[in-house]
Structures are given as C-alpha cells and as structure tokens.
Design a protein around this motif. Structure first.
Motif, short mmCIF file in Angstrom:
data_model
loop_
_atom_site.label_atom_id
_atom_site.label_comp_id
_atom_site.label_asym_id
_atom_site.label_seq_id
_atom_site.Cartn_x
_atom_site.Cartn_y
_atom_site.Cartn_z
N GLU A 190 0.69 -0.98 0.16
CA GLU A 190 0.04 -0.06 -0.13
C GLU A 190 0.93 1.26 0.06
O GLU A 190 1.87 1.12 0.60
CB GLU A 190 -0.95 0.05 1.23
N ASN A 239 -5.74 7.78 -10.49
CA ASN A 239 -5.42 8.76 -9.35
C ASN A 239 -5.08 8.35 -7.95
O ASN A 239 -4.57 8.98 -7.06
CB ASN A 239 -6.91 9.49 -9.15
N ASP A 240 -5.16 6.79 -7.53
CA ASP A 240 -4.97 6.60 -6.34
C ASP A 240 -3.18 6.27 -6.11
O ASP A 240 -2.82 6.00 -5.24
CB ASP A 240 -5.52 5.20 -6.03
N LYS A 248 -1.65 11.60 -2.01
CA LYS A 248 -1.21 10.85 -0.52
C LYS A 248 0.28 11.52 -0.10
O LYS A 248 1.09 11.78 -0.73
CB LYS A 248 -1.01 9.47 -0.89
#
Length: 311
Positions: A190, A239-240, A248
C-alpha cells in the motif's frame, strides 16, 4: 486529560494510521481511549485493545457505521464528547472528512495535519504546502486535530490490555448513504505504508512508457508505485497513485523520483522520506533541492541500466 482517538479500520483489522495517531496522543494524554465505530467489528475492537498505550476501547456497532459515513460517525463522537479534552483523527480521507464536523459542532477551531506535539495546547503544523511550519497554541477546552501520520512512528500493535466497552450507537442521521466501492486489487505494498516507493512524472510521456520504465524498477525493489499530479492529470497513472499535497502523504525509507520536476505540491507529499533519489535530465529541477542522491540523466537510459544493475 483523556484523549479519544478514532480508529481507522475495515471492521476486521486496525489500519496502521491508527497506530501513528495513538503515538501522537501519547505525547500529552494521561488516558487514551480508542473508538471503533463499525458493523460486526468485534475483531477490530479486540485488535485495538492490544495496542500499546490504549487504556480503553469503545465499540459502537451498528449498520450505520459499516462504511464510516462522516455524518454518522461524527454524531457518535459528539455523543461521547463530554468526557474528553482531545479528539484525534488520522489525516486520512475518513479522518479529514469527520474531524471538521466534530470541530464545528463543538464550536472549536480544528488543528489540521499536526506534525509535532509541543505541549497539551501547543502543536506544529505545515502551511503553504509545507514551506512554512506554524506553531499553533489553542485556548479551546476541547481540541480537535488531525494527525500527519508520517510524522509519528506508530506505537506497537501488541502488548496492550485495554478494557473493551460497548457504547450505545447513535441512530443513522440519514444525511448520506453508501452507494458502492471499487476495490483495486494490487499485489504491491500500500502506497502510504510502503518502505520503498518508485514514482514517475510527466517526463515519461505516456501511460505505456510509465508502465514500461517504472514498473520493472518497482518490481526489482519490491516497491509501491507512485506518480506526480502532472502524470495523473495526463492519464499516465491512476488517481490512487498520486503523491503530493492533493494526493497521498508518504514517508518511506526510500523514495525514487523518476522524471519528476519537484513542484511544491509534490514535495509536500514526500519530502519527509528518509532517503530521496531523483533522476531527471534537468539539473535545475527543484526535486534536487530535497534529494539525498541525484542523477542528471535521461530517464529512458538511466532507469533500464539501474534495473540491469539490480538483476
């Protein structure tokens, strides 16, 4: 003083951001209570009870909390607010959605993105995309804050023995409803928890080149993939993967920036990384001002060579 920390969880396990937020609470709180608001979330509550430093876990279990809808969770926190002087939320999508609602209802000023706890009423937080660090002192009797999780080393997930108390769940406010969730399956770490991140920028030129150049390096290092806002806006990456002020916030052990110029908003999201490596053909690129190691070279030649060297 007693602090209430909102747990970030998936109804089964506690997410790492919760451990960082609890670490911030240990800087000034005598008692730390953790709220697990979810549905069929007993496993998450039991996991929270073993976290070092936690004295009590409050469990609000109801269908209205299954998806952490901000209006419902905020109402639950407000119902418990009387006994607490500090309310801490991780600076995640959920935390940043819920905290302002709690602060507004309590009629206090929210302190956002806390980087350091100087005392019970004094904190440090970034401003202007991290170019200025402000020292904030508040006279509010109840303090609502979001915690920049990368600024605090998380407490141990085990070793604690907190009591677990079930609280009466507040009713569904009916102000919003959960529609759907699209989960992207990814074998990589992640992004916000990865120890190594390889990020690509607009200089890659296309989504195909992003995959062709960046992915092999990430595979060799067992790294997460990241991208600059410019690369995401151009459609090179989803986008993530965006790292930056509007993406982020990360602080891995190693951050490799490939073809990223180093705009302020990107630097705000990664400059706390332990070691930063920049590869860019422009020797004047701002990314070199924060890089520990910089390579002025054509990324289309340098990165494949680096991948070969790692073989």
């Amino acid at each position: 003083m007693t602090s209430l920390v909102l747990a970030e969880h998936d109804n089964t396990s506690i997410k790492p951001a919760t451990l960082n937020t609890i670490a911030a609470a240990t800087k000034f709180a005598e008692d730390i209570h953790v709220l697990v608001a979810g549905h069929q979330c007993d496993a998450a509550a039991q996991a929270a009870a073993t976290i070092a430093g936690v004295t009590k876990v409050l469990v609000a279990d109801a269908p209205a909390f299954e998806d952490m809808l901000a209006e419902n969770v905020a109402a639950q926190i407000l119902a418990l607010a009387e006994g607490y002087t500090q309310f801490l939320f991780p600076s995640t999508a959920n935390g940043k959605n819920i905290a302002p609602r709690v602060a507004a209802k309590l009629d206090v000023a929210q302190i956002s993105d806390v980087l350091s706890v100087e005392s019970a009423d004094t904190f440090m937080r970034p401003m202007y995309a991290g170019n200025v660090i402000a020292t904030v002192k508040t006279a509010d009797t109840k303090k609502v804050m979001t915690i920049r999780t990368t600024a605090f080393d998380g407490v141990a997930a085990t070793g604690g023995s907190a009591t677990v108390e079930v609280v009466a769940p507040t009713p569904d406010t009916g102000l919003s409803k959960f529609v759907s969730r699209e989960v992207v399956k990814n074998d990589r770490p992640e992004l916000t928890a990865a120890k190594i991140i390889v990020s690509g920028g607009r200089a890659l030129g296309s989504a195909e080149k992003f995959t062709e150049v960046i992915t092999p390096l990430a595979d060799k290092l067992g790294a997460a993939l990241g991208a600059s806002r410019a690369a995401v806006d151009a459609g090179y990456a989803p986008n993530d993967l965006q790292v930056g002020q509007t993406g982020k916030i990360v602080a891995p052990q190693l951050y490799i920036a490939v073809g990223i110029s180093g705009a302020i908003q990107h630097l705000a999201g990664m400059k706390d990384s332990k070691v930063i490596v920049a590869i860019n053909k422009d020797p004047e690129a701002p990314i070199f001002s924060v890089a520990d190691y910089g390579l002025v070279a054509d990324l289309f030649e340098a990165v494949p060579e680096l991948v070969k060297a790692l073989a």
